[in-house]
Each structure stands twice: as structure tokens, then as C-alpha cells.
Motif scaffolding. Structure first.
Motif, PDB file in Angstrom:
ATOM      1  N   LEU B 360      48.847  41.753  38.409  1.00 22.98           N
ATOM      2  CA  LEU B 360      48.556  41.158  39.848  1.00 22.98           C
ATOM      3  C   LEU B 360      47.877  39.926  39.725  1.00 22.98           C
ATOM      4  O   LEU B 360      47.689  39.462  38.429  1.00 22.98           O
ATOM      5  CB  LEU B 360      47.142  42.318  40.203  1.00 22.98           C
ATOM      6  CG  LEU B 360      47.199  43.600  40.400  1.00 22.98           C
ATOM      7  CD1 LEU B 360      46.214  44.265  40.551  1.00 22.98           C
ATOM      8  CD2 LEU B 360      47.913  43.347  41.774  1.00 22.98           C
ATOM      9  N   PRO B 361      48.022  39.248  41.064  1.00 24.98           N
ATOM     10  CA  PRO B 361      47.724  38.220  40.507  1.00 24.98           C
ATOM     11  C   PRO B 361      46.818  37.453  40.244  1.00 24.98           C
ATOM     12  O   PRO B 361      45.416  38.216  41.068  1.00 24.98           O
ATOM     13  CB  PRO B 361      48.591  37.028  42.095  1.00 24.98           C
ATOM     14  CG  PRO B 361      48.085  38.024  42.743  1.00 24.98           C
ATOM     15  CD  PRO B 361      48.594  39.763  41.937  1.00 24.98           C
ATOM     16  N   VAL B 362      46.127  36.120  40.045  1.00 26.10           N
ATOM     17  CA  VAL B 362      44.357  36.173  39.625  1.00 26.10           C
ATOM     18  C   VAL B 362      43.928  35.721  40.805  1.00 26.10           C
ATOM     19  O   VAL B 362      43.814  34.279  40.949  1.00 26.10           O
ATOM     20  CB  VAL B 362      44.093  35.236  38.020  1.00 26.10           C
ATOM     21  CG1 VAL B 362      42.764  34.882  38.092  1.00 26.10           C
ATOM     22  CG2 VAL B 362      44.710  35.451  37.234  1.00 26.10           C
ATOM     23  N   TYR B 363      43.019  36.362  41.555  1.00 27.43           N
ATOM     24  CA  TYR B 363      42.622  36.001  43.018  1.00 27.43           C
ATOM     25  C   TYR B 363      40.992  36.937  42.760  1.00 27.43           C
ATOM     26  O   TYR B 363      40.949  38.204  42.817  1.00 27.43           O
ATOM     27  CB  TYR B 363      43.398  35.935  43.953  1.00 27.43           C
ATOM     28  CG  TYR B 363      42.649  36.106  45.701  1.00 27.43           C
ATOM     29  CD1 TYR B 363      43.431  35.162  46.701  1.00 27.43           C
ATOM     30  CD2 TYR B 363      41.486  36.788  46.106  1.00 27.43           C
ATOM     31  CE1 TYR B 363      41.811  34.382  47.148  1.00 27.43           C
ATOM     32  CE2 TYR B 363      41.354  36.978  47.169  1.00 27.43           C
ATOM     33  CZ  TYR B 363      41.760  35.880  47.634  1.00 27.43           C
ATOM     34  OH  TYR B 363      40.765  35.184  48.587  1.00 27.43           O
ATOM     35  N   PHE B 364      40.389  35.491  42.822  1.00 26.65           N
ATOM     36  CA  PHE B 364      39.102  35.951  43.347  1.00 26.65           C
ATOM     37  C   PHE B 364      38.143  35.469  44.381  1.00 26.65           C
ATOM     38  O   PHE B 364      38.370  33.850  44.914  1.00 26.65           O
ATOM     39  CB  PHE B 364      37.705  36.024  42.766  1.00 26.65           C
ATOM     40  CG  PHE B 364      38.067  36.371  41.002  1.00 26.65           C
ATOM     41  CD1 PHE B 364      37.629  37.233  39.931  1.00 26.65           C
ATOM     42  CD2 PHE B 364      39.076  35.855  40.338  1.00 26.65           C
ATOM     43  CE1 PHE B 364      37.422  38.479  39.258  1.00 26.65           C
ATOM     44  CE2 PHE B 364      39.391  36.888  38.902  1.00 26.65           C
ATOM     45  CZ  PHE B 364      38.241  38.180  38.527  1.00 26.65           C
ATOM     46  N   CYS B 365      37.838  36.408  45.508  1.00 28.50           N
ATOM     47  CA  CYS B 365      37.517  35.838  46.280  1.00 28.50           C
ATOM     48  C   CYS B 365      35.883  34.654  46.191  1.00 28.50           C
ATOM     49  O   CYS B 365      36.149  34.060  47.452  1.00 28.50           O
ATOM     50  CB  CYS B 365      36.441  37.185  47.669  1.00 28.50           C
ATOM     51  SG  CYS B 365      35.676  36.364  48.951  1.00 28.50           S
ATOM     52  N   GLN B 366      35.372  35.419  45.181  1.00 31.45           N
ATOM     53  CA  GLN B 366      34.371  34.153  45.365  1.00 31.45           C
ATOM     54  C   GLN B 366      34.626  32.620  44.817  1.00 31.45           C
ATOM     55  O   GLN B 366      33.888  32.368  44.513  1.00 31.45           O
ATOM     56  CB  GLN B 366      33.505  34.848  44.465  1.00 31.45           C
ATOM     57  CG  GLN B 366      32.650  35.633  45.633  1.00 31.45           C
ATOM     58  CD  GLN B 366      31.597  37.106  44.396  1.00 31.45           C
ATOM     59  OE1 GLN B 366      31.570  36.935  43.496  1.00 31.45           O
ATOM     60  NE2 GLN B 366      30.222  37.490  45.024  1.00 31.45           N
ATOM     61  N   ASP B 367      36.104  32.394  44.987  1.00 36.56           N
ATOM     62  CA  ASP B 367      36.101  31.148  43.770  1.00 36.56           C
ATOM     63  C   ASP B 367      35.653  30.381  44.921  1.00 36.56           C
ATOM     64  O   ASP B 367      36.063  30.256  45.964  1.00 36.56           O
ATOM     65  CB  ASP B 367      37.645  31.397  43.612  1.00 36.56           C
ATOM     66  CG  ASP B 367      37.829  31.855  42.313  1.00 36.56           C
ATOM     67  OD1 ASP B 367      36.969  32.332  41.300  1.00 36.56           O
ATOM     68  OD2 ASP B 367      39.492  31.769  41.666  1.00 36.56           O
ATOM     69  N   ASN B 368      35.631  28.800  44.747  1.00 30.92           N
ATOM     70  CA  ASN B 368      35.213  27.971  45.322  1.00 30.92           C
ATOM     71  C   ASN B 368      34.319  27.607  46.016  1.00 30.92           C
ATOM     72  O   ASN B 368      34.130  27.613  47.075  1.00 30.92           O
ATOM     73  CB  ASN B 368      36.737  27.663  45.867  1.00 30.92           C
ATOM     74  CG  ASN B 368      36.867  25.804  46.594  1.00 30.92           C
ATOM     75  OD1 ASN B 368      35.816  25.524  45.901  1.00 30.92           O
ATOM     76  ND2 ASN B 368      37.718  26.360  47.539  1.00 30.92           N
ATOM     77  N   ARG B 369      33.249  28.495  45.913  1.00 29.29           N
ATOM     78  CA  ARG B 369      31.942  29.251  46.801  1.00 29.29           C
ATOM     79  C   ARG B 369      31.024  28.534  45.846  1.00 29.29           C
ATOM     80  O   ARG B 369      30.045  28.445  44.697  1.00 29.29           O
ATOM     81  CB  ARG B 369      31.593  30.885  46.758  1.00 29.29           C
ATOM     82  CG  ARG B 369      32.322  31.236  47.906  1.00 29.29           C
ATOM     83  CD  ARG B 369      32.093  33.209  48.099  1.00 29.29           C
ATOM     84  NE  ARG B 369      33.083  33.207  49.101  1.00 29.29           N
ATOM     85  CZ  ARG B 369      32.628  33.562  49.867  1.00 29.29           C
ATOM     86  NH1 ARG B 369      31.180  33.464  50.398  1.00 29.29           N
ATOM     87  NH2 ARG B 369      33.042  34.321  51.247  1.00 29.29           N
TER      88      ARG B 369
END
Lengths: 145, 370
Positions: B360-369
Motif C-alpha cells: 500500500l502506498p504511504v498516505y496519511f490524511c494528517q500529513d501537511n496539517r
């Protein structure tokens, strides 16, 4: 000139700090309201029915939705007034709540609350309108907690 | 005074940064009826999820320079189409066209970004996922003969590229975009058999262009069907010894869902948690031939269960049927029962593609917050 400048800057400082504090407080309060993306009335509501000499100005309202009917209670734990009728009209988001309680003498007090659900998209949405009973009437406001 | 100003300015900057970074459906933030064309010089590329931003200095007629933010998709989606953080560099001249921000700020959705020097379009999404082999590969099976829904022989892989990213009842064919924004709001009642309040709330969310989606605003988990609508995919991991299937969720904040296969009741877990409704609910499953049948109840009401803003209540229950007709295809069918929000059960379904050889690609909704 210098002293008036100092007075003005002190005032501005106080205003800025007050504004910052108010903003932090507002965000803090928003953060404490439980999310509720289901039926918009479901939850605990806190507010005022102004001028209510029988049951006081403050009101706590617990509302629930079972899929068919809105149920609930006014001032649970103190006045324990169950809703006898409740409706939400999505066209305009009009709320109507009816409940029956008793005054100090044991006489029946029949309440009708009519209002509009506002800020529907927010967890701390509100109901604003009026209340009336056989003992009085006044403004009603409550926000979801 | 200076200290107070610093506090106020700092607070303002933090607030603006938070608003600017929030993840959202495109139409929630940008107005497709207000189009912009800009030419400028790149000053910075902020290569982060959930949205990449390219900052551009635009010179106006009077020689005044304005700095604009060009918003793009996530790093994951841009990388899938072959783009990198340094595809554009500070100093590059670019031309941008796309819808302007609804709030009038200097932001534009980078629908078309052209590198002026080469006249080459950049940062556009061209990836449609892996092509299935011309001769379909057979369904992989375990030692018990049951289809394997996850990886085979320890190789990597996950399911993504859903054929539909929206939910509507089978046969409705209502026009909407990939985020679930209706082409015509008058079609709302056809999407699902709504109760009146649920239809009203759905229309309200649509009228606000899905700007209130807690999955984007607050990174709430993509529970229920939503995990199978995400471009970031899902991965199935079966634990035979403990009779559980884990669904690793590539979107949200990379959390997981547990599906119990040990014959337990769908209500209550080991210690019992009937009073604690969950984002992913309580799921139990069994096999019917080659179909993995999952029944889930016990959802909370703190999230949107699908793209598009269809409401649900804690009476929501799902029956999900998973089949893997070929190695590279997962068929997902779901029946939704929620007497709190809908007048009758309704169904939908779509397919996902197998992305082999990768995790799974590394994607966090909370990045860049902030």
C-alpha cells in the motif's frame, strides 16, 4: 502625546490578547462537541427558555432517533419531562417539540417548543425559536453539546 | 505590544495554514464556474499529502507581483502518473488553468499545468492502473481450496483503482463526479431510498459541495464502504490460525479493520463492546462457495460511510460479498440496511484492480496539517 500613545497600545494589547483567548476558547469548545453525522437532532442540547418561571431559564434536552420517531426528555434527573410529540421538517429544518411537566403545585404544564435547526453541518448546531406553555412563553435557544 | 502582535499573527498564520492544508473534494474548495488562467514563475513546490502545492509569482499589469498557490492531487497519485517533486523547480515558468478558490483567496486548482519552456503538460493524472493480462490469470487459491483475497506466496500486492468511487443504488445511474457531487441536485432522491430527513441532509451536504466531509476535515476513518472507494487501496491479510481477516486501509490514517471468521456473533467482541460503536463496525464472515460474505453492524455516527455525503445512523448494517473471479479482479457487492436513514435495503457494487508487486502506498490524511 507619549502617554496617550502608551494608553492606546495597552488597550490594543488587551484587545489582541482577549481576541486570541476567545479564539482559542472557541476552538477548544468546538473540539469538545461530539461528532454526529446521523440524524441531526440526536444528542444532548443545552440552552435557555427565557422567562420560564416554572422550570427556570436553563434547559437540558436529550433527543434520540430510533428510525421512526424522535424521542427525548427535558431536564432529565431534575424535571424529567418526557417529550410527548416531536417532529423535524427537513424543508426548512423546522423543529417542533411537545412535553408535559408539572409545576410546584402539581398542576400540568404543557410545553411547545418551535424553532429552526441552524448550522446543520456543525456538531454544535443549534435550535432557535420560541417556547410556550399554559404558564408563559418566551425565546428558546439550545445548542448541541 | 510586539509580543501580543506575535501571538495574534502566529495564531492567524496557524489558522490559515490549517485551512489551506485541509484535504477536501475539489469542488468543496474550488468553483468550477470561476475559471482562471495564470502565467508565472515557480517559487516553491510543497510536495506533501494530502495535496501538493506549487507556489507561483504572477506579475500583474501594473508590475505588481502576486504569489498564488496552485493546488494539485496527492503525492501518491502524482507519482503514479510519473511526476516527482522536482518535475517543476523554482524559477520555472508555467501556465496554469483551472477553477478558482471559492473564498476568493489566491488559490487555483491545477487542472492544467504547462511548463512554458517545453510546452509540456505536467502534474496531470494519466495513470489508470495496471492493465489486466489479455488471458485472465486464474483465481489464486489456498490449501483449503478457497480463493485467496490477499497476496500470493508472500509477494506484494493490494487492491485499488475502484471502478466506481461513489455509491448509489443499483440501476439509478445518477450523474455525479468522482467525489460524489451530483451533476443535478434534483436527482438526489434517486440516489438511494432516503428517509425524508436523510434526503434533506444529503441535499444540504451537496449544496455545500461536500465541504463538511469529516473524512477530509478531521481525517475520520473511511469506515463501511468508503475504504473500497479510495484511490489508496486496501490489502487483505488472512490470519488462518486466529481465524481473522484483516483489511489494511490505505486511506484515512492507514488503520485496519478486523473481520472475524471464528463463528462468533456479529454483536460484541471478546470482552463485549456493544455500547462502543466503531468506525469499522463489528464484522463477521463466512464463505459461500467462492464468495467471502461479511456481515457488519455496530457502526458509530461520527463519519461519512461513503463518498458523496449519504447519511447513515448507528442502525446501519452491511452485507458485503467479495469474489475474486480472476487473479487481477476483485468484485465488491454491498447491501445496505439502515432503517434509521433509508426506507428499504439497497445494493451497489464495483470492481477493484490488483496492483501486484507493491505494498500500500504511504498516505496519511494528517500529513501537511498544522
Amino acid at each position: 502625546m507619549i502617554s496617550s500613545f502608551r494608553v492606546e497600545t495597552n488597550r490594543m494589547t488587551k484587545r489582541l490578547l482577549a481576541a486570541a483567548a476567545a479564539a482559542f476558547l472557541a476552538f477548544g469548545l468546538l473540539g469538545t462537541t461530539a461528532a454526529q453525522e446521523g440524524h441531526p437532532l440526536k444528542g444532548s442540547w443545552l440552552g435557555e427558555w427565557a422567562g420560564n418561571s416554572v422550570h427556570g431559564d436553563n434547559i437540558l434536552l436529550i433527543l434520540d432517533w430510533d428510525g421512526k420517531a424522535i424521542t427525548g426528555m427535558i431536564n432529565p434527573g431534575t424535571d424529567n419531562m418526557p417529550l410527548t410529540k416531536a417532529s423535524l421538517e427537513p424543508n426548512g429544518w423546522l423543529v417542533r417539540l411537545e412535553a408535559e411537566g408539572k409545576d410546584k403545585d402539581g398542576s400540568a404544564v404543557r410545553y411547545v417548543i418551535e424553532g429552526k435547526l441552524e448550522n446543520l453541518e456543525l456538531p454544535n448546531r443549534s435550535i432557535n425559536g420560541t417556547w410556550s406553555s399554559n404558564k408563559g412563553r418566551g425565546a428558546f435557544t439550545a445548542s448541541r453539546q | 505590544m510586539k509580543h501580543a502582535l506575535r501571538i495574534a499573527i502566529g495564531f492567524g498564520v496557524a489558522l490559515c495554514a490549517s485551512l489551506a492544508a485541509a484535504h477536501h473534494p475539489v469542488t468543496a474548495k474550488f468553483d468550477e464556474t470561476k475559471r482562471l488562467d495564470l502565467r508565472g514563475i515557480v517559487t516553491n513546490v510543497d510536495w506533501r499529502n494530502p495535496h501538493v502545492h506549487v507556489f507561483v509569482n504572477v506579475t500583474r499589469d501594473a508590475g505588481v507581483i502576486e504569489n498564488w498557490a496552485v493546488e494539485l492531487e496527492s503525492t501518491v497519485l502524482l507519482k503514479r502518473s510519473g511526476w516527482q517533486h522536482d518535475t517543476l523547480k523554482p524559477g520555472d515558468a508555467i501556465e496554469v488553468s483551472g477553477p478558482a478558490a471559492r473564498d476568493g483567496s489566491r488559490q487555483v486548482w491545477g487542472e492544467r499545468v504547462l511548463a512554458s519552456a517545453t510546452e509540456r503538460q505536467v502534474y496531470n493524472l494519466t495513470d489508470t492502473g495496471p492493465e489486466a493480462p489479455q488471458a485472465p490469470r486464474p483465481t489464486p487459491r489456498g490449501s483449503d481450496g478457497k480463493p485467496l483475497l490477499g497476496v500470493v506466496d508472500g509477494s506484494g500486492g493490494y487492491w485499488a483503482y475502484p471502478s466506481s468511487t461513489v455509491l448509489q443504488q443499483a440501476g439509478a445511474n445518477v450523474a455525479m463526479n468522482a467525489d460524489g457531487v451530483l451533476a443535478r441536485i434534483s436527482d438526489a432522491a434517486r440516489v438511494a431510498p432516503f428517509q425524508p430527513w436523510a434526503l434533506g441532509l444529503y441535499q444540504h451536504r451537496q449544496q455545500r459541495h461536500l465541504a463538511d466531509d469529516p473524512g477530509f476535515l478531521n481525517c475520520k476513518n473511511p469506515g463501511a464502504v468508503r475504504q473500497f472507494q479510495s484511490p489508496y487501496g486496501v490489502q487483505f491479510v488472512e490470519d488462518h490460525a486466529r481465524q481473522r481477516m484483516f483489511v489494511l486501509v490505505g486511506s484515512g490514517n492507514r488503520n485496519y479493520r478486523i473481520i472475524y471468521m471464528d463463528g462468533r456473533s456479529p454483536t460484541g467482541q471478546v470482552q463485549g463492546d456493544d455500547d462502543n460503536p466503531l468506525y469499522y463496525g463489528r464484522a463477521v464472515a463466512h464463505w459461500e462457495g467462492d464468495t467471502f460474505v461479511v456481515e457488519t453492524t455496530g457502526f458509530n455516527e461520527d463519519f461519512w460511510f461513503t463518498n458523496g455525503g449519504l447519511p447513515h445512523t448507528d442502525q446501519l448494517s452491511l452485507v458485503e460479498r467479495f469474489t475474486r473471479p480472476t487473479f487481477d479482479t476483485l468484485r465488491y457487492e454491498v447491501t445496505i440496511t439502515d432503517p434509521g436513514a433509508y426506507t428499504q435495503p439497497w445494493s451497489s457494487g464495483w470492481e477493484l484492480k490488483w496492483v501486484g508487486g507493491e505494498d500500500l502506498p504511504v498516505y496519511f490524511c494528517q500529513d501537511n496539517r498544522s
